[in-house]
Design an enzyme around this catalytic site. Structure first.
Site, short mmCIF file in Angstrom:
data_model
loop_
_atom_site.label_atom_id
_atom_site.label_comp_id
_atom_site.label_asym_id
_atom_site.label_seq_id
_atom_site.Cartn_x
_atom_site.Cartn_y
_atom_site.Cartn_z
N SER A 96 -2.50 55.66 44.71
CA SER A 96 -2.47 54.22 44.47
C SER A 96 -3.19 53.78 43.20
O SER A 96 -2.97 52.67 42.73
CB SER A 96 -3.05 53.47 45.67
OG SER A 96 -4.43 53.65 45.75
N LYS A 102 -9.71 50.82 44.59
CA LYS A 102 -8.80 49.86 43.96
C LYS A 102 -9.52 49.18 42.80
O LYS A 102 -10.73 49.33 42.61
CB LYS A 102 -8.34 48.78 44.95
CG LYS A 102 -7.73 49.29 46.23
CD LYS A 102 -6.38 49.92 46.03
CE LYS A 102 -5.85 50.42 47.39
NZ LYS A 102 -4.83 51.39 47.26
#
Length: 183
Positions: free
Chosen positions: A41, A79
């Site tokens: 991700s 993230k």
């Protein structure tokens, strides 16, 4: 070596080991901690298997890469911080707007160059649509993965609470096999 001298030497080593372990435990609990990236991700910035060092001190700023306890599982996610408390965040035609100002995302260029003119790396959204609020609430962050097509991030699970943050990524260490050392 007599018995007293041996006892003194052993005691000296035990004290040294105790002090070293205490320093390691305090540093790891309050200052820094190592971690391993799992998943894709955050590609191309971070890759599956990358080893990272997280700082547990300092202020989190926009575009920092952070590790946090996932709100939807027992995992920790890594993230990028996009929205800070009070920010209005919106994505229009693959362009990020923060507080109604266009903001560049150079870390996405590698993925964007492979898209056709009609494709978007990040679908259009507003905070209200994906998180139910017009601005990022106090004590929260809005985060996105760099690999927007596969990232499970704030678009899916909403805001991240400050107390869920484990640390700010400060150092990336390539996987051992990438530098020729078998694990």
């Amino acid at each position: 070596m007599n018995n007293n001298s041996l006892k003194h030497e052993v005691w000296s080593w035990l004290k040294t080991i105790f002090v070293a372990l205490t320093i390691v435990i305090v540093c790891r609990h309050y200052l820094i901690t190592p971690s391993i990236v799992e998943g894709e991700s955050m590609m191309p910035t971070l890759h599956d298997g990358d080893r990272i060092i997280l700082s547990k001190v300092g202020k989190i700023e926009r575009f920092d890469e952070i590790a946090f306890q996932a709100p939807d599982s027992d995992d920790a996610y890594v993230k990028r911080v996009i929205g800070l408390p009070g920010d209005k965040v919106e994505m229009k035609e693959d362009v990020l707007y923060i507080n109604d100002k266009q903001v560049a995302e150079p870390y996405l260029e590698e993925y964007k160059k492979d898209l056709s003119q009609s494709q978007y790396l990040t679908n259009n959204f507003t905070l209200k649509e994906v998180a139910g609020k017009s601005t990022v609430p106090e004590g929260c962050l809005f985060v996105l993965g760099d690999n927007r097509l596969v990232s499970k991030d704030s678009r899916y699970f909403g805001f991240i609470k400050d107390d869920a943050v484990i640390g700010d990524v400060k150092l990336r260490i390539w996987p051992l096999e990438a530098i020729g050392i078998p694990e």
